[in-house]
Scaffold this motif. Structure first.
Motif, PDB file in Angstrom:
ATOM      1  N   SER A 126       0.994  -7.173   1.798  1.00 42.09           N
ATOM      2  CA  SER A 126       1.127  -5.141   1.446  1.00 42.09           C
ATOM      3  C   SER A 126       1.513  -5.166   0.240  1.00 42.09           C
ATOM      4  CB  SER A 126       1.638  -4.482   2.334  1.00 42.09           C
ATOM      5  OG  SER A 126       3.258  -4.997   2.266  1.00 42.09           O
ATOM      6  N   ARG A 127       2.462  -6.100  -0.464  1.00 44.01           N
ATOM      7  CA  ARG A 127       2.815  -6.170  -1.058  1.00 44.01           C
ATOM      8  C   ARG A 127       2.060  -6.959  -2.877  1.00 44.01           C
ATOM      9  NH1 ARG A 127       9.045  -6.708  -1.311  1.00 44.01           N
ATOM     10  NH2 ARG A 127       9.716  -6.056   0.337  1.00 44.01           N
ATOM     11  N   ASP A 129      -1.520  -7.432  -4.691  1.00 35.55           N
ATOM     12  CA  ASP A 129      -3.239  -6.717  -4.143  1.00 35.55           C
ATOM     13  C   ASP A 129      -4.280  -7.805  -4.435  1.00 35.55           C
ATOM     14  OD1 ASP A 129      -2.694  -3.761  -3.630  1.00 35.55           O
ATOM     15  OD2 ASP A 129      -3.033  -3.563  -5.324  1.00 35.55           O
ATOM     16  N   GLN A 132      -4.000  -9.986  -0.678  1.00 30.71           N
ATOM     17  CA  GLN A 132      -4.788  -9.577  -0.112  1.00 30.71           C
ATOM     18  C   GLN A 132      -6.088  -9.393  -0.376  1.00 30.71           C
ATOM     19  OE1 GLN A 132      -5.370  -5.229  -0.365  1.00 30.71           O
ATOM     20  NE2 GLN A 132      -5.475  -4.745   1.257  1.00 30.71           N
ATOM     21  N   ASP A 182      -0.320  -5.106   7.742  1.00 36.60           N
ATOM     22  CA  ASP A 182      -0.881  -4.951   6.164  1.00 36.60           C
ATOM     23  C   ASP A 182      -1.134  -3.208   5.652  1.00 36.60           C
ATOM     24  OD1 ASP A 182      -1.953  -5.027   3.067  1.00 36.60           O
ATOM     25  OD2 ASP A 182      -3.686  -5.124   3.938  1.00 36.60           O
ATOM     26  N   ARG A 186       0.926   0.091   3.676  1.00 37.59           N
ATOM     27  CA  ARG A 186       0.277   0.284   2.532  1.00 37.59           C
ATOM     28  C   ARG A 186       0.066   2.029   2.950  1.00 37.59           C
ATOM     29  NH1 ARG A 186      -2.238  -2.579  -0.907  1.00 37.59           N
ATOM     30  NH2 ARG A 186      -2.186  -5.237  -0.712  1.00 37.59           N
ATOM     31  N   GLN A 211      10.014   1.485   5.326  1.00 39.68           N
ATOM     32  CA  GLN A 211       8.163   1.226   5.481  1.00 39.68           C
ATOM     33  C   GLN A 211       8.204   0.326   6.813  1.00 39.68           C
ATOM     34  OE1 GLN A 211       8.217  -2.122   2.260  1.00 39.68           O
ATOM     35  NE2 GLN A 211       6.513  -0.231   1.432  1.00 39.68           N
TER      36      GLN A 211
END
Length: 295
Positions: A126-127, A129, A132, A182, A186, A211
């Motif tokens: 999630s931190r 891209d 991911q 994730d 987000r 979060q």
């Protein structure tokens, strides 16, 4: 012109040599590092043995009472509590209690392992891209690979037993945990994050206090899916020595015992429905609580 009608393939000798090289290298790796890898997973084996021993040694009525209490805490629904109690009582009456406790201990260990491994990976995704984009194809392969294939390298490395089964189940069941962690992080409202930054929150404080609590309903959905996928692997994992409800089903398939297979299959379905209703109800409660706090 034969290549127009028949797909061209590598020469048989090249394919044979390639497969032989890969197999021999994997066998060499297994012989060299198999003992070290087995020692690395020894704590996991101890955890599984202790959890199984705990469930088997606990009186049946205590187990039912604890699950009923968990069901009530998670759902606040008498219907779910009564359904869980009736399911467990029927399992016991039909002589499947011990196998059910072994299956539940395995599902518990696999779920804990998936949470411990999946949540940090989901947070890292999630931190970033870029991370991911790197991990998503791996998760796609893990989710689409036939579950039988997971057993081959695990058995070659660790042999037949409980730990290889748990590892295979975790590999099969962990992708939803990672993906939904994730996704949940987000989906946290950007305005809420900006407010946290305005109050001087550090990156860790923002994750821990903002979060993760707001992503918890989505993470619970990931836990729910992980449990369901772990239960789906019960019968397959029994092929490599994992005890529980899967072994009678496997025996029923081999010997054409219709009632044995049906009863144990229904027990797996009953446990799956029980866990599904409890975890879904808890996720809905968390969602309502979040909407009430931020509504």
């Amino acid at each position: 012109m034969n290549w127009l009608t028949k797909f061209p393939t590598l020469d048989d000798s090249i394919l044979t040599a390639l497969k032989k090289t890969i197999d021999e290298n994997f066998r060499t790796f297994t012989r060299a590092y198999g003992d070290s890898i087995e020692a690395f997973f020894h704590p996991l084996q101890s955890f599984l043995v202790q959890s199984e021993r705990l469930l088997l040694s606990t009186p049946w009525w205590v187990v039912i009472a604890v699950i009923a209490a968990i069901g009530w805490f998670a759902s606040r629904s008498w219907r779910i509590v009564i359904g869980s109690v009736v399911t467990l009582v029927l399992i016991g009456l039909f002589g499947m209690w011990e196998d059910t406790m072994k299956t539940m201990s395995m599902i518990f260990v696999c779920t804990v392992m998936s949470i411990v491994l999946g949540i940090p990976i989901g947070i890292a995704m999630s931190r970033s891209d870029r991370l991911q984009k790197l991990i998503n194809p791996v998760l796609d392969v893990m989710q689409t690979m036939p579950s039988f294939v997971y057993l081959i390298p695990v058995v070659m490395l660790l042999g037949i037993g409980k730990v290889p089964g748990v590892i295979a189940v975790v590999i099969y069941a962990i992708p939803p945990m990672i993906r939904l962690t994730d996704l949940g992080i987000r989906l946290v409202d950007k305005d809420v994050l900006e407010a946290a930054d305005a109050f001087g929150s550090s990156s860790w404080q923002r994750l821990k206090n903002v979060q993760m609590p707001l992503a918890l309903p989505t993470i619970m959905a990931g836990i729910n899916q992980t449990i369901m996928m772990a239960l789906a692997m019960v019968v397959i994992a029994s092929m490599i020595g994992v005890q529980g409800l899967g072994q009678p089903v496997l025996r029923a398939i081999s010997n054409q015992y219709f009632t044995l297979g049906v009863f144990n299959g229904l027990a797996i379905v009953g446990i799956a429905i029980m866990f599904d209703r409890i975890s879904q109800a808890f996720g809905r409660r968390l969602q309502r609580h979040r909407e009430f706090v931020h509504g």
